[in-house]
Enzyme design. Structure first.
Site, PDB file in Angstrom:
ATOM      1  N   GLY A  76       0.793  -1.213   0.000  1.00  0.00           N
ATOM      2  CA  GLY A  76       0.000   0.000   0.000  1.00  0.00           C
ATOM      3  C   GLY A  76       0.830   1.270   0.000  1.00  0.00           C
ATOM      4  N   CYS A 117       2.385   0.916  11.031  1.00  0.00           N
ATOM      5  CA  CYS A 117       3.392   1.583  10.218  1.00  0.00           C
ATOM      6  C   CYS A 117       3.950   2.817  10.907  1.00  0.00           C
ATOM      7  CB  CYS A 117       2.785   1.984   8.875  1.00  0.00           C
ATOM      8  SG  CYS A 117       2.208   0.576   7.913  1.00  0.00           S
ATOM      9  N   GLN A 159      -7.415  -0.418   4.096  1.00  0.00           N
ATOM     10  CA  GLN A 159      -8.056  -0.993   5.277  1.00  0.00           C
ATOM     11  C   GLN A 159      -9.479  -1.467   4.986  1.00  0.00           C
ATOM     12  OE1 GLN A 159      -7.281  -2.717   8.286  1.00  0.00           O
ATOM     13  NE2 GLN A 159      -5.833  -1.002   8.240  1.00  0.00           N
ATOM     14  N   THR A 186      11.022  -7.005 -10.946  1.00  0.00           N
ATOM     15  CA  THR A 186      10.420  -8.319 -11.156  1.00  0.00           C
ATOM     16  C   THR A 186       9.194  -8.493 -10.274  1.00  0.00           C
ATOM     17  OG1 THR A 186      12.568  -9.277 -11.699  1.00  0.00           O
ATOM     18  CG2 THR A 186      10.830 -10.807 -11.042  1.00  0.00           C
TER      19      THR A 186
END
Length: 366
Positions: A73, A309, A168, A226
């Site tokens: 996110g 976070c 969320q 990748t």
């Protein structure tokens, strides 16, 4: 001796990975090819990536080429905000990754329940003429659902793009990109039972952000690097599994009622607003969050004091501050969040541990 039961009630930080997701990822890890390689193994890997992209895009009602896979996110939020030049406007309760993307962005206030102030939003749109505004769909600390449809209408009236951080809310609320009227949408896997380390930015037709990562042709040259094949496969698998949120809401409501019965002065932040069915931000006057977290953890209950976070922060939550909650009360807030595996026994364990917390003042004064 059997291990004592623990109640994991920090699902807004990371949800437990679904068994079906683990199985799908194990199969994907057996595919040896790089999705960018043109040999048979590479084509097999590419096929899995594109099948997952189609599955997620269908869930969000967009064409598959409108979905960019990212590392999560935070990266998707940065790509959305920094991928379009010009002034920016964000709400005061956004996730730290949105607030940090542009510390100079003008900020829109919220009301005492934590809902976006639409009048202030309209005024700032007229004054600042931003290129893009960011309003989350549901707050990660309080669970309060934001009026993003109305925000989008106001933004589009002045030629402003609307980005919605739906990390969320994805999997907890039914929505598509067209439903929300958003131009850009962020989703992530690890909040709904998928693996950490994979997310996506979803774009409406005609929009393409300036890439933040360069050096490869992946993701239609929008995001070099990748692709995380097992993570992408797991993300798509998780998105297709339904959860009984009516059951989860009933458990959440029982937890809140039980907590208030034990401590009548306890307050649920944003209680009068529409909220996610799994989220409680509980303020217990006289007990600082760190005291509660340690005591609950020792009793076998895992909760948090806000966004994982931003868990290293010193001081009260910026979300609660934006709601006008004084610092000495905000320091008493813990976040309890439920998920697909939460059971009645987990609520019982929390309530017993919460009742056992000391009835004395913690270190809450500034």
């Amino acid at each position: 001796m059997p291990e004592r039961r623990r109640a994991y009630l920090d699902w807004n930080a990371t949800a437990r990975v679904r068994p079906e997701v683990v199985a799908a990822m194990v199969e994907a890890m057996a595919v040896p090819g790089n999705p960018s390689s043109i040999h048979r193994e590479g084509r097999a890997a590419r096929s899995l990536v594109e099948a997952a992209r189609r599955r997620l895009a269908e869930r969000l009602a967009v064409a598959s080429d409108r979905l960019i896979f990212t590392s999560g996110g935070t990266e998707a939020n940065h790509l959305a905000l920094l991928g379009f030049p010009g002034p920016r406007l964000v709400s005061t309760i956004e996730h730290p990754s949105v607030l940090a993307a542009d510390s100079e962005a003008a900020r829109v206030p919220v009301d005492v329940e934590g809902r976006l102030d639409l009048a202030a939003f309209a005024r700032l749109l007229a004054e600042r003429r931003p290129a893009i505004a960011s309003v989350m769909l549901a707050n990660n600390e309080t669970g309060v659902i934001q009026p993003v449809v109305e925000a989008g209408q106001l933004a589009h009236a002045v030629g402003c793009l609307l980005h919605v951080d739906a990390v969320q809310a994805f999997g907890k609320l039914p929505f598509t990109l067209p439903d929300l009227g958003a131009d850009l949408l962020t989703v992530s896997a690890h909040k709904l039972g998928g693996p950490p380390g994979v997310g996506a930015l979803v774009l409406r037709e005609g929009l393409d952000p300036i890439p933040l990562q360069r050096g490869g042709g992946q993701e239609q040259r929008r995001r070099a690097g990748t692709e995380n094949l097992p993570g992408i496969v797991g993300f798509a698998a998780a998105s297709g599994i339904e959860t009984d949120w009516h059951r989860i809401r009933a458990l959440r409501d029982r937890l809140e009622a039980g907590a208030r019965a034990v401590r009548p002065d306890a307050v649920v932040a944003g209680a009068a607003a529409d909220r996610l069915p799994n989220t409680t931000c509980l303020l217990t006057p006289g007990l600082d969050a760190s005291t509660q977290l340690m005591a609950l953890d020792l009793a076998g209950v895992a909760v948090s004091s806000g966004s994982a976070c931003f868990s290293g922060k010193v001081g009260p939550s910026h979300v609660l501050a934006a709601m006008g909650i004084p610092p000495e009360r905000a320091r008493c807030a813990i976040r309890i969040s439920l998920g697909w595996a939460t059971e009645d026994a987990d609520i019982d364990l929390f309530l017993a541990a919460y009742a056992a917390l000391p009835h004395r003042r913690g270190v809450t004064e500034t």
